[in-house]
Scaffold this motif. Structure first.
Motif: not given
Length: 96
Positions: A31-32, A49-51, A85-87, A92-94
């Motif tokens: 993830f970036t 931002t998470i992408e 932490r979120v990742v 990918e469910e994010l």
């Protein structure tokens, strides 16, 4: 004299845009993560931002938290920690 006060107290300056406050992107677990602190009341709100490319399409998630920090650097550091932490928790469910 008025312009002097505007310069001293910020009345004549424009606020930086969100693109001006973007930190350096970091790749974490595919993830970036790009920290993007938001100026607020003389402090900086945690934001990033998470992408990731999923199925040939770039997916984005905007992470914004209530946490405020006195410096941009502190907000960027905390945003990277929180986004990692979120990742780890959601992967990918994010993007669903």
């Amino acid at each position: 004299m008025t312009s002097l006060f505007k310069r001293l107290f910020g009345g004549g300056s424009k606020s930086p845009s969100s693109t001006e406050l973007r930190g350096d992107p970091e790749v974490y677990a595919g993830f970036t993560i790009t920290p993007a602190p938001m100026p607020e009341g003389g402090q900086f709100r945690l934001s990033a931002t998470i992408e990731k490319e999923v199925g040939g399409e770039t997916k984005f998630h905007r992470l914004i938290r209530a946490d405020l920090f006195p410096s941009r650097k502190d907000a960027e550091h905390a945003a990277l920690l929180k986004a990692r932490r979120v990742v780890d928790e959601q992967g990918e469910e994010l993007f669903e």
